[in-house]
Design an enzyme around this catalytic site. Structure first.
Site, PDB file in Angstrom:
ATOM      1  N   ASP A   1      -1.372   4.820  -6.521  1.00  0.00           N
ATOM      2  CA  ASP A   1       0.063   4.652  -6.234  1.00  0.00           C
ATOM      3  C   ASP A   1       0.888   5.798  -6.789  1.00  0.00           C
ATOM      4  OD1 ASP A   1      -1.105   1.734  -6.179  1.00  0.00           O
ATOM      5  OD2 ASP A   1       0.724   1.789  -4.978  1.00  0.00           O
TER       6      ASP A   1
ATOM      7  N   ARG B   1      10.385  -1.016  -4.593  1.00  0.00           N
ATOM      8  CA  ARG B   1       9.213  -1.089  -5.478  1.00  0.00           C
ATOM      9  C   ARG B   1       9.160   0.225  -6.277  1.00  0.00           C
ATOM     10  NH1 ARG B   1       3.750  -3.389  -3.131  1.00  0.00           N
ATOM     11  NH2 ARG B   1       3.498  -3.917  -5.328  1.00  0.00           N
TER      12      ARG B   1
ATOM     13  N   GLY C   1       0.865  -1.179   0.000  1.00  0.00           N
ATOM     14  CA  GLY C   1       0.000   0.000   0.000  1.00  0.00           C
ATOM     15  C   GLY C   1       0.904   1.231   0.000  1.00  0.00           C
ATOM     16  N   ALA C   2       0.629   2.156  -0.929  1.00  0.00           N
ATOM     17  CA  ALA C   2       1.573   3.258  -1.165  1.00  0.00           C
ATOM     18  C   ALA C   2       1.943   4.050   0.104  1.00  0.00           C
ATOM     19  CB  ALA C   2       1.010   4.180  -2.253  1.00  0.00           C
TER      20      ALA C   2
HETATM   21  O1  MRU Z   1       0.779  -3.920  -4.564  1.00  0.00           O
HETATM   22  P1  MRU Z   1       0.121  -3.182  -3.428  1.00  0.00           P
HETATM   23  O2  MRU Z   1      -0.714  -4.045  -2.554  1.00  0.00           O
HETATM   24  O3  MRU Z   1       1.137  -2.367  -2.652  1.00  0.00           O
HETATM   25  O4  MRU Z   1      -0.829  -2.157  -4.156  1.00  0.00           O
HETATM   26  C1  MRU Z   1      -1.634  -1.291  -3.383  1.00  0.00           C
HETATM   27  C2  MRU Z   1      -2.534  -0.457  -4.184  1.00  0.00           C
HETATM   28  O5  MRU Z   1      -2.552  -0.498  -5.403  1.00  0.00           O
HETATM   29  C3  MRU Z   1      -3.362   0.539  -3.427  1.00  0.00           C
HETATM   30  O6  MRU Z   1      -4.593   0.738  -4.056  1.00  0.00           O
HETATM   31  C4  MRU Z   1      -2.621   1.868  -3.383  1.00  0.00           C
HETATM   32  O7  MRU Z   1      -1.316   1.680  -2.919  1.00  0.00           O
HETATM   33  C5  MRU Z   1      -3.303   2.863  -2.507  1.00  0.00           C
HETATM   34  S1  MRU Z   1      -3.211   2.437  -0.804  1.00  0.00           S
HETATM   35  C6  MRU Z   1      -3.938   3.671   0.078  1.00  0.00           C
END
Ligand code: MRU
Length: 341
Positions: free
Chosen positions: A230, A83, A49-50
């Protein structure tokens, strides 16, 4: 009660991460005592999650500073390679780097200040999410039915969430929110994490597989689709979990407003449009097997981009802590960022 995504333990020090790979089967934690352990936890998606990645990275720099302030540049370099898509990671590292440069130049470099900055980034995130929630909830009717994708909740942030924060704020405003959560192939963040988070919190949540969202919109009144982000380019094009783009197209077709809920730190002013957003590609094994069982014939090719880009034209609004941006985004995004600078 929902377990905390990440907690900082100053004695030690140690960053404790909820192991999101195991939810909902197991609630367990991974303790990181070095920046390398934090980098590995981001790479293997123990924390994801970002915004949560950004906060974890900031604490990773604090762990390096505790070992030796000389390690800070190496820690920033290593953490920046974990990432590529979520810009919050680079935003948080940039903040730590600027502080490091300033303290170093003045001869006042000390662990305590680096740790304080990481804590500040952590605390700010929850405050920001509450502000996003307050603006976003105003977009929902008293009895709302919504769709979300992936997990943009308390577990993807330092707490409260962005998209799920909007649902929480709506409930706090006396509204009811029925949530359809896309399962989110291949990592299943919606099926595993969003449904866990919302059901723990007493929400009415129904999981659908990603391919069902368009049909659901054709059969059920959906008031809004809200997801996190993201990276948002300067023109409003937005990268989010793979499948978001298809969901936005389906929403447009059914005249359902599609909103992005994200902090301003998710906007990348140096990125003119979606074509310039780096998209992470992950191992094909995430597609080859489900629950450990290989489902594809041996040798078949797999393409596994972890994110896609939704063009600004499909986004009815970007809900930030400073208000809701509506199209055309160009100047508003620029002005918002200049106002904050
Ligand atoms: O690969 P992830 O689980 O890190 O991807 C997360 C997402 O795409 C979320 O929608 C995004 O980071 C927003 S979290 C508030």
């Amino acid at each position: 009660m929902l377990p905390a995504t990440l907690t900082w333990h100053g004695e030690g020090p140690c960053l404790r991460l909820l192991d999101q790979r195991l939810i909902p089967a197991e609630i367990s934690f991974v303790d990181c005592r070095t920046f390398e352990e934090v980098a590995i936890a981001i790479e293997n998606m123990t924390v994801r999650g970002a915004p949560a990645i950004g906060v974890a990275a900031a604490y990773g720099v604090a762990l390096a500073a505790n070992e030796s302030p000389d390690l800070i540049p190496a820690a920033i370099e290593r953490l920046s390679k974990t990432r590529p898509t979520a810009v919050n990671l680079f935003w948080a590292l940039d903040r730590m780097e600027r502080l490091y440069q300033k303290l170093n130049a003045s001869g006042a470099l000390a662990y305590v200040q680096i740790e304080a900055e990481a804590k500040k980034i952590h605390e700010e995130d929850v405050r920001i999410n509450r502000a996003i929630g307050a603006y976003g909830q105003a977009l929902l009717p008293m009895q709302a039915t919504v769709i979300t994708h992936c997990n943009a909740g308390a577990l993807a942030t330092a707490g409260y969430g962005t998209a799920l924060g909007v649902f929480r704020a709506a409930r706090e405003a006396g509204k009811t929110v029925k949530v359809y959560a896309d399962e989110t192939r291949p990592r299943l963040q919606g099926g595993k994490i969003t449904s866990f988070e919302l059901s723990q919190d007493g929400f009415d949540v129904t999981v659908i597989s990603d391919s069902m969202a368009a049909f659901l919109m054709s059969r059920t009144q959906i008031d809004a689709v809200i997801t996190g982000a993201d990276r948002i380019a300067a023109n409003g094009d937005t990268a989010n979990k793979i499948g978001t783009y298809a969901l936005a197209i389906a929403a447009k077709h059914h005249s359902v407003p599609f909103y992005i809920a994200a902090p301003i730190s998710t906007i990348d002013k140096n990125c003119p449009d979606g074509k310039h957003i780096p998209i992470e590609e992950r191992s094909g094994d995430e597609i080859r097997a489900i629950g450990g069982e290989v489902i594809l014939p041996q040798g078949v090719n797999v393409w596994n981009p972890a994110f896609d880009v939704t063009p600004a034209g499909l986004i009815a609004g970007i809900i930030t802590e400073a208000g809701v941006l509506v199209p055309p985004y160009g100047n508003q995004i620029k002005e918002l960022l200049e106002g904050r600078a």
